[in-house]
Design a protein around this motif. Structure first.
Motif, PDB file in Angstrom:
ATOM      1  N   ILE A  57       0.852  -1.197   0.000  1.00 11.24           N
ATOM      2  CA  ILE A  57       0.000   0.000   0.000  1.00 11.24           C
ATOM      3  C   ILE A  57       0.883   1.241   0.000  1.00 11.24           C
ATOM      4  N   THR A  88      -5.833  -0.950  -7.356  1.00 16.84           N
ATOM      5  CA  THR A  88      -6.790  -1.026  -6.257  1.00 16.84           C
ATOM      6  C   THR A  88      -6.477  -2.271  -5.442  1.00 16.84           C
ATOM      7  N   GLU A  89      -7.022  -2.355  -4.236  1.00 15.92           N
ATOM      8  CA  GLU A  89      -6.703  -3.472  -3.341  1.00 15.92           C
ATOM      9  C   GLU A  89      -7.015  -4.825  -3.965  1.00 15.92           C
ATOM     10  N   ALA A 137      -3.850   6.585  -0.643  1.00 12.99           N
ATOM     11  CA  ALA A 137      -5.310   6.473  -0.616  1.00 12.99           C
ATOM     12  C   ALA A 137      -5.909   7.703  -1.279  1.00 12.99           C
ATOM     13  N   THR A 141      -7.871   2.554  -1.566  1.00 20.14           N
ATOM     14  CA  THR A 141      -6.441   2.490  -1.285  1.00 20.14           C
ATOM     15  C   THR A 141      -5.707   2.033  -2.542  1.00 20.14           C
ATOM     16  N   PHE A 152       1.512   7.591   1.283  1.00 18.78           N
ATOM     17  CA  PHE A 152       2.065   6.953   2.470  1.00 18.78           C
ATOM     18  C   PHE A 152       3.559   6.691   2.309  1.00 18.78           C
TER      19      PHE A 152
END
Length: 169
Positions: free
Chosen positions: A7, A41-42, A10, A80, A26
């Motif tokens: 990740i 995407t996740e 977001a 995310t 992040f």
């Protein structure tokens, strides 16, 4: 999500009326997020090329490939974004991606299993490992410092901890 994805940001909603989104990065160097494009995407069902337009409060105004309208951008709020692990830089020996720590077994310095890392929490004052254990009703929050966690062995999937007194009682 696969172990090959990390990740990196977001989407906080739309920005303006031309399909730009607000992106929270992040990454240690926030603007590096664009270098890890495409982002996924996740569930991996969508991918986006990322173009940073400008820095804004708490993030960036960003263009994502395939997003042309405010409505399309609005629909992505809360999504995310993940990058391929091989796109990310290698880390020094004493640094870790949070994703690598989740699932590691935690042992004390005497070899007794304390629990399993379920989450890494960062409240700004330092990272904490949320360790779930069978003998506690609530998870223990182990400070992720060199003193409390002297050894992280990713190959063996284990952490050796010297927790503060009473943390696992």
């Amino acid at each position: 999500m696969s172990d090959s994805k990390i990740i990196v940001g977001a989407i906080a909603g739309s920005f303006g009326v031309r399909g730009e989104v607000r992106l929270k990065s992040f990454c240690a160097t926030p603007e590096d997020i664009a270098d890890y494009s495409p982002l996924y995407t996740e569930d991996g069902s969508r991918s986006f090329e990322v173009t940073l337009e400008r820095s804004i409060k708490n993030g960036f105004a960003v263009r994502l490939s395939g997003i042309e309208t405010k409505e399309e951008a609005d629909a992505l709020k809360g999504v995310t974004l993940f990058a391929d692990r091989d796109q990310l830089p290698s880390l020094p020996d004493d640094e870790f991606y949070y994703a690598d720590l989740v699932g590691l077994e935690v042992y004390d310095t005497g070899g007794t299993k304390l629990g399993v890392v379920q989450l890494v929490v960062d409240h700004g004052a330092g990272d904490l490992l949320e360790v779930h254990t069978a003998n506690l009703k609530e998870p223990a929050l182990l400070p992720f410092t060199k003193a409390a966690v002297p050894t992280v062995d990713l190959a063996a999937k284990r952490i050796i901890a010297d927790p503060p007194e009473g943390l696992f009682d």
